[in-house]
Design an enzyme around this catalytic site. Sequence first.
Site, mmCIF file in Angstrom:
data_model
loop_
_atom_site.group_PDB
_atom_site.id
_atom_site.type_symbol
_atom_site.label_atom_id
_atom_site.label_comp_id
_atom_site.label_asym_id
_atom_site.label_seq_id
_atom_site.Cartn_x
_atom_site.Cartn_y
_atom_site.Cartn_z
ATOM 1 N N LYS A 283 1.166 -0.913 -0.290
ATOM 2 C CA LYS A 283 -0.420 0.216 0.162
ATOM 3 C C LYS A 283 0.514 1.242 0.152
ATOM 4 O O LYS A 283 1.902 1.262 0.130
ATOM 5 C CB LYS A 283 -0.630 0.120 1.559
ATOM 6 C CG LYS A 283 -2.298 1.005 0.917
ATOM 7 C CD LYS A 283 -3.067 0.766 2.458
ATOM 8 C CE LYS A 283 -4.245 1.177 1.994
ATOM 9 N NZ LYS A 283 -4.993 1.236 3.259
ATOM 10 N N GLU A 368 -20.091 -5.541 9.620
ATOM 11 C CA GLU A 368 -20.646 -5.230 10.015
ATOM 12 C C GLU A 368 -21.595 -5.086 10.810
ATOM 13 O O GLU A 368 -22.396 -5.155 11.747
ATOM 14 C CB GLU A 368 -21.666 -3.684 8.696
ATOM 15 C CG GLU A 368 -20.706 -2.878 8.466
ATOM 16 C CD GLU A 368 -19.917 -2.552 7.427
ATOM 17 O OE1 GLU A 368 -19.159 -2.097 6.846
ATOM 18 O OE2 GLU A 368 -19.821 -4.011 7.226
ATOM 19 N N ARG A 396 -25.932 -1.488 6.662
ATOM 20 C CA ARG A 396 -25.276 -2.670 6.304
ATOM 21 C C ARG A 396 -25.273 -3.952 7.283
ATOM 22 O O ARG A 396 -25.765 -5.481 7.291
ATOM 23 C CB ARG A 396 -23.782 -3.412 5.887
ATOM 24 C CG ARG A 396 -23.455 -2.194 4.783
ATOM 25 C CD ARG A 396 -21.948 -2.388 4.951
ATOM 26 N NE ARG A 396 -22.116 -3.897 3.690
ATOM 27 C CZ ARG A 396 -20.565 -4.139 2.815
ATOM 28 N NH1 ARG A 396 -19.288 -3.469 2.961
ATOM 29 N NH2 ARG A 396 -20.216 -5.089 2.339
#
Length: 622
Positions: A283, A368, A396
């Site tokens: 990343k 979630e 969600r």
Amino acid sequence: MRYPADKNLLPHINTPSELRTLPIERLPHLAQEVREYLIDCVSQSGGHLAAGLGAVELTIALHYTLNTPDDRVVWDVGHQCYAHKVLTGRREELKRIRQSDGPAGFPCRDESTFDAFGVGHSSTSISAALGMSLGARAAGSSRRSIAVIGDGGMTAGEAFEALNHAGGIEADLLVILNDNEMSISENVGALSNYLTRLLSAPLTGSLRRGARDVLRHVPPVHQLARRTEEHVKGMLAPGTLFEELGFNYFGPVDGHDLPGLIQVLQNLRDQPGPRLLHIVTRKGKGYAPAEKDPISYHGVGRFDPKHGLTKSASGSLSYTDVFSRWICRAAAEDSRVQAITPAMREGSGLNEFAEQFPARFFDVGIAEQHAITFAAGLACEGTKPVVAIYSTFLQRGYDQLIHDVALQRLPVIFAIDRAGIVGADGATHQGTYDISFLRCIPDMVIMAPSSAVECWRMLSTGLTHTGPSAIRYPRGKDNATKLPDDLEPIPVGKAVVKRSGESGTVVLAFGPLLAAAEAVADELDLTIVDMRFVKPLDTETIADIASCHHHIVTIEENVISGGAGSAVSEFLHREGVKNVSITHMGLPDRPIEHGERDELLATLGLDAQGLRQVVLREDNLD
């Protein structure tokens, strides 16, 4: 087409078909140009940076080896797609990414035929690509379907539901796991790359399939061979789980070795059945500050690439800062306070809490549903769980919110960040629905603070409530620099009259849009009420107001349908109040695209000028 060795390549590459004319040895140079271009653009516009830098080689390799857009590539999480947009005709537009006149920060089907599927949330790519694969099969098409999932997307249950389904029906699907966690970097090297290229070669694949077909008729031998293969591969690579789900696993490979990655993709693209390619990327690749601190460079505002990010000198507090300070204070005073977040520790302001109270901090990943039911379980044992979650992500876990929390009247506090207009992240991230979908849930207390101090008090109120409660607060800052010294709650369901006017018009404000009402209150001689609570409503105050005013204006940062204003109308209708007209100001019945928050509010008429126009028009004062 020939490209001179000393010339820049990127200005000549507007489509993947042009990309595919390049000789493979020039692609690493193109990758460097794309990476530099991304840093330049995002530093000027703001946006997601670190994940996109890590996916440059993968993006080039996919478009080089596949026939896009006929072949479907689904990006997940969608903020990896910046290099994809550069190479698919949106290079110049990227300079305005996430601005109202520029492209979205996520894939968008309305924006380009190369964006096969819109992905603003995470972990949906495998389900979508599987549907595309079976849809193509039904249509007799040979186009390929590829899901690129990474940046934590594999932690969500939906991803594994889709893997389970795809593996069970042997769908023709390639899943690419873009793993940018550095903890497995030691697994990447020449030997691993060589083994993967060997295992992905067509001959090897056909031999494996042929051997399985033969051995299947000799069950004991077949089982022994299958188990032996699994255990050998388990020692070399972490693929046993995916193999058990019915996928042929390949990897991990170096996601920045462009020639090697292309070779593997060429080997895998036409193989039948479900395949999973595990690549490892870094990343922030190619920009030292982002490589060193990928979390801070995940999503950035404008910055100077030479100096990197700098801290803001502003003394005002964001609502996220308020929550951060409050939960640390609450946890210090009450050992029962627990914090749960679905992979949003930094964004939700829980860094300091995690450092001070590590045993009471739970980052459950992009999950979630689990976060909410987990909080319900904690509440069953007498703790005080606080779920820190963005409005758009709370959607969600709606079933769990109803069944596992509300129906059992469990005291879970939902600290709902980014409620209302969030701005640049666009339609997938606007917190526009939470009042509507929370208001219909029995026993749910819903609070909408108009200031940082009110936010602090309402969070404290949630601690005292014996059932579920939600405090919805916006992205952005308040002018306050000082917060209360205690955790004193406020009375549940009580509004505050901020100003009494003589014009006959009253504004009932829910949340921070109170500031817009106060800005024009003196000019128009308005009565202003800070409603504070969406549920329970302060019906006594509303009834009193209705008896001495001829016009009520409600204003909120939520869709009008089913919102706070609707609750006011429902009450007045039940009470048979007919002597007062009512105007609802809120968000329209359509997606709100990307742009600056203040700009969007003004465009939607949810600023002081918009309120002024509504009052003057409705009262015929102009």
